[in-house]
Motif scaffolding. Structure first.
Motif, short mmCIF file in Angstrom:
data_model
loop_
_atom_site.label_atom_id
_atom_site.label_comp_id
_atom_site.label_asym_id
_atom_site.label_seq_id
_atom_site.Cartn_x
_atom_site.Cartn_y
_atom_site.Cartn_z
N ALA A 1 39.26 53.33 33.99
CA ALA A 1 39.64 52.49 32.85
C ALA A 1 39.88 51.06 33.30
O ALA A 1 39.48 50.10 32.62
N GLY A 2 40.54 50.89 34.44
CA GLY A 2 40.80 49.55 34.95
C GLY A 2 39.52 48.81 35.26
O GLY A 2 39.36 47.62 34.91
N VAL A 3 38.58 49.49 35.91
CA VAL A 3 37.30 48.85 36.24
C VAL A 3 36.57 48.43 34.97
O VAL A 3 36.04 47.31 34.87
N ALA A 4 36.51 49.33 33.99
CA ALA A 4 35.77 49.04 32.75
C ALA A 4 36.33 47.80 32.05
O ALA A 4 35.58 46.93 31.60
N MET A 5 37.65 47.70 31.98
CA MET A 5 38.26 46.54 31.32
C MET A 5 38.02 45.26 32.11
O MET A 5 37.78 44.19 31.54
N GLY A 6 38.06 45.35 33.45
CA GLY A 6 37.78 44.18 34.28
C GLY A 6 36.37 43.66 34.09
O GLY A 6 36.13 42.45 34.04
N LEU A 7 35.41 44.58 33.95
CA LEU A 7 34.02 44.19 33.79
C LEU A 7 33.75 43.52 32.44
O LEU A 7 32.76 42.81 32.27
N MET A 8 34.62 43.76 31.46
CA MET A 8 34.41 43.18 30.13
C MET A 8 34.83 41.72 30.03
O MET A 8 34.43 41.02 29.10
N LEU A 9 35.62 41.25 30.95
CA LEU A 9 36.12 39.87 30.87
C LEU A 9 35.00 38.88 31.15
O LEU A 9 34.13 39.11 31.98
N ARG A 10 35.03 37.76 30.44
CA ARG A 10 34.05 36.69 30.67
C ARG A 10 34.45 35.91 31.91
O ARG A 10 35.58 35.42 32.01
N CYS A 11 33.50 35.77 32.84
CA CYS A 11 33.78 35.10 34.10
C CYS A 11 32.95 33.84 34.29
O CYS A 11 32.76 33.38 35.42
N THR A 12 32.44 33.30 33.21
CA THR A 12 31.73 32.02 33.26
C THR A 12 32.50 31.01 32.41
O THR A 12 33.10 31.37 31.39
N ARG A 13 32.48 29.75 32.83
CA ARG A 13 33.20 28.70 32.12
C ARG A 13 32.36 28.11 31.00
O ARG A 13 31.15 27.97 31.13
N ARG A 14 33.03 27.75 29.93
CA ARG A 14 32.39 27.02 28.85
C ARG A 14 32.82 25.56 28.91
O ARG A 14 33.73 25.21 29.65
N ASP A 15 32.15 24.74 28.13
CA ASP A 15 32.48 23.31 28.11
C ASP A 15 33.95 23.11 27.77
O ASP A 15 34.46 23.70 26.81
N GLY A 16 34.62 22.30 28.57
CA GLY A 16 36.02 22.01 28.33
C GLY A 16 36.99 22.96 29.01
O GLY A 16 38.20 22.75 28.97
N GLU A 17 36.47 24.03 29.60
CA GLU A 17 37.32 25.00 30.28
C GLU A 17 37.42 24.67 31.77
O GLU A 17 36.39 24.45 32.42
N GLU A 18 38.61 24.65 32.27
CA GLU A 18 38.79 24.46 33.71
C GLU A 18 38.55 25.75 34.46
O GLU A 18 38.00 25.76 35.56
N HIS A 19 38.95 26.88 33.85
CA HIS A 19 38.74 28.19 34.45
C HIS A 19 38.28 29.16 33.36
O HIS A 19 38.67 29.03 32.19
N SER A 20 37.48 30.14 33.76
CA SER A 20 37.06 31.17 32.82
C SER A 20 38.21 32.12 32.54
O SER A 20 39.18 32.19 33.31
N PRO A 21 38.16 32.89 31.42
CA PRO A 21 39.23 33.87 31.15
C PRO A 21 39.40 34.86 32.29
O PRO A 21 40.53 35.23 32.64
N GLY A 22 38.28 35.31 32.87
CA GLY A 22 38.36 36.24 33.99
C GLY A 22 39.10 35.65 35.17
O GLY A 22 39.93 36.33 35.80
N ALA A 23 38.82 34.39 35.48
CA ALA A 23 39.48 33.73 36.61
C ALA A 23 40.98 33.57 36.34
O ALA A 23 41.80 33.77 37.24
N ARG A 24 41.33 33.21 35.10
CA ARG A 24 42.75 33.04 34.76
C ARG A 24 43.51 34.36 34.89
O ARG A 24 44.60 34.42 35.46
N ILE A 25 42.93 35.42 34.34
CA ILE A 25 43.61 36.72 34.36
C ILE A 25 43.66 37.27 35.78
O ILE A 25 44.67 37.85 36.19
#
Length: 465
Positions: A245-269
């Motif tokens: 379950a932990g792996v599956a949830m980790g794989l769902m996070l977005r790990c690429t940055r969009r314009d205006g983002e200093e860090h991706s959601p995956g990197a922050r979490i």
């Protein structure tokens, strides 16, 4: 007219600056976690081999949790199924990042660490199977020596004071991430008990909701943490190992940055959760899993029983030959060339270091021999012995090249213009050369003033080209 030969590809070269920064930050956190892991393992061994051994067993067997929800688990069980889910959640984020923004995003670059990691898991399994086939032992533990513990490995590097160049450190990290992926697949496929399809369906429904909330960019830990706990509980009751379950949830996070983002959601979490994983979850798992008797009889059995000997040889011999052999063969048949600053001996040393299997190996040992507590403890002892032997051998091999590594690392980190960016990344920047010319001019002027004060003839050292 003959077709031109394909150009050779150099591997283990200098990393791009963003990748180098990420690797340095990730390994720094893992190193701290590795030291805590070592402390926890030593504490467990002391606790389990003193007159307090009965209390160690009593605490580990203490049951807590709601029985009505199927979660009346022992403390040791909570550590293995609950806390390690956090560890595998971080592993899932790391894997996602490697796939979309790291070394694994380029299939050509990814081929070498993926093949090396795969060979580094197949070879130990084959070594274990061979030893137990010849010795008449159980083949159930074939997967025990297949895992690499990156935190333990980095703790060893910290203890022996060896600073690997960034390319080798990135190779080791990528190797460990791919290794974690295969370990997850092994646990999911080979260590799944009778399935409860209702609970499994509920877990998948929870994961679908988790994914939809992420897609809608819903924010708030108070939304995701309760949902994650429900998904974990359903996965545990389904018969699939709860860490999936932990792996599956980790794989769902977005790990690429969009314009205006200093860090991706995956990197922050990951930045928020990694300290919890490395500083609490993994050390507590080690505390309640590594506490095995290390009396003379048990240590003697490690090298005489086929199951335990297979684990030791799998970690020390299988891992080393698998990773090194897979890397060399891949380079040989893809016309890849090793970075001129490094030698194949460096790859061999890193492959030996990957023989440290601790955390996931202990987990798989518990799953493989769950019906035989005595053999489970003996296999755990063999994991400890094999990991220590691999650590000692790697320490010796790396120490032989420590001056070379220190020189390479110093060159990578040199920042004479004090710009905050290592000089090797600024060589093509005209402004860098202007800054360096000004620095040399100031140094030359200072030397002239010192020479005039001392009354000594001045020799102009010149300015850089």
């Amino acid at each position: 007219m003959a077709a031109p030969k394909p150009t050779a590809r150099t591997f283990l070269t200098r990393l791009p600056l963003p990748e180098r920064t990420y690797v340095a930050d990730a390994l720094r956190a893992e190193t701290v976690g590795g030291v805590l892991l070592l402390v926890a393992a030593v504490a467990a061994l002391i606790w389990a081999n003193t007159p307090l051994a009965d209390s160690y067993a009593a605490v580990g067997d203490t049951h807590i949790g709601p029985a009505a929800l199927g979660l009346d688990l022992s403390v040791q069980h909570w550590a293995a199924d609950g806390l390690l889910a956090i560890f595998f959640f971080v592993a899932g984020i790391e894997l996602k990042r490697e796939l979309v923004a790291g070394e694994l995003r380029d299939p050509r670059a990814a081929a070498l660490p993926v093949i090396a990691a795969l060979c580094g898991m197949v070879a130990p399994a084959l070594v274990y199977a061979l030893v137990n086939s010849v010795g008449g032992g159980s083949l159930d533990g074939w997967a025990v020596p297949t895992a690499t513990d990156i935190a333990f490995a980095l703790a060893v590097l910290a203890v022996i004071g060896t600073s690997l160049p960034s390319a080798l450190r990135a190779f080791l990290l990528t190797l460990a991430v791919v290794d974690d992926l295969f370990a997850i697949l092994i646990i999911a496929i080979f260590f799944t008990s009778d399935l409860d399809f209702a609970a499994l369906g509920g877990a998948f429904a929870g994961l679908l909701i988790f994914w939809a909330l992420l897609r809608k960019e819903v924010r708030g830990w108070y939304v995701y943490v309760p949902l994650a706990l429900v998904i974990w509980a359903l996965m545990y009751n389904s018969g699939v190992h709860a860490t999936i379950a932990g792996v599956a949830m980790g794989l769902m996070l977005r790990c690429t940055r969009r314009d205006g983002e200093e860090h991706s959601p995956g990197a922050r979490i990951e930045h928020l959760v990694r300290p919890l994983s490395a500083g609490l979850a993994v050390p507590l798992f080690a505390l309640f899993s590594a506490g095995v008797s290390v009396s003379g009889g048990v240590l003697g059995d490690v090298f005489t029983k086929p199951e335990t000997l297979g684990v030791v040889l799998g970690l020390v011999v299988g891992k080393t030959l698998g990773i090194f052999g897979g890397t060399w063969l891949t380079a040989r048949f893809t016309r890849a060339e090793l970075n001129a600053d490094l030698a194949w001996a460096d790859l061999f040393a890193v492959a030996t270091l990957a023989g440290i299997g601790f955390t996931v190996s202990l987990l798989i040992g518990e799953l493989a021999f769950t019906g035989d507590p005595a053999l489970t403890d003996e296999v755990k002892a063999s994991v400890l012995v094999g990991s220590l032997i691999a650590a000692a051998l790697a320490g010796i091999l790396l120490k032989l090249r420590v001056r070379k590594y220190q020189a390479l690392l110093a060159e990578e980190e040199r920042d004479e213009d004090l710009s905050g960016v290592p000089d090797v990344y600024e060589m093509d920047d005209p402004d860098y050369h202007l800054r360096m010319a000004e620095i040399y001019e100031r140094k030359a002027a200072e030397h002239r003033r010192q020479a005039e004060v001392m009354g000594a003839p001045h020799k102009d050292d010149g300015r850089p080209a």
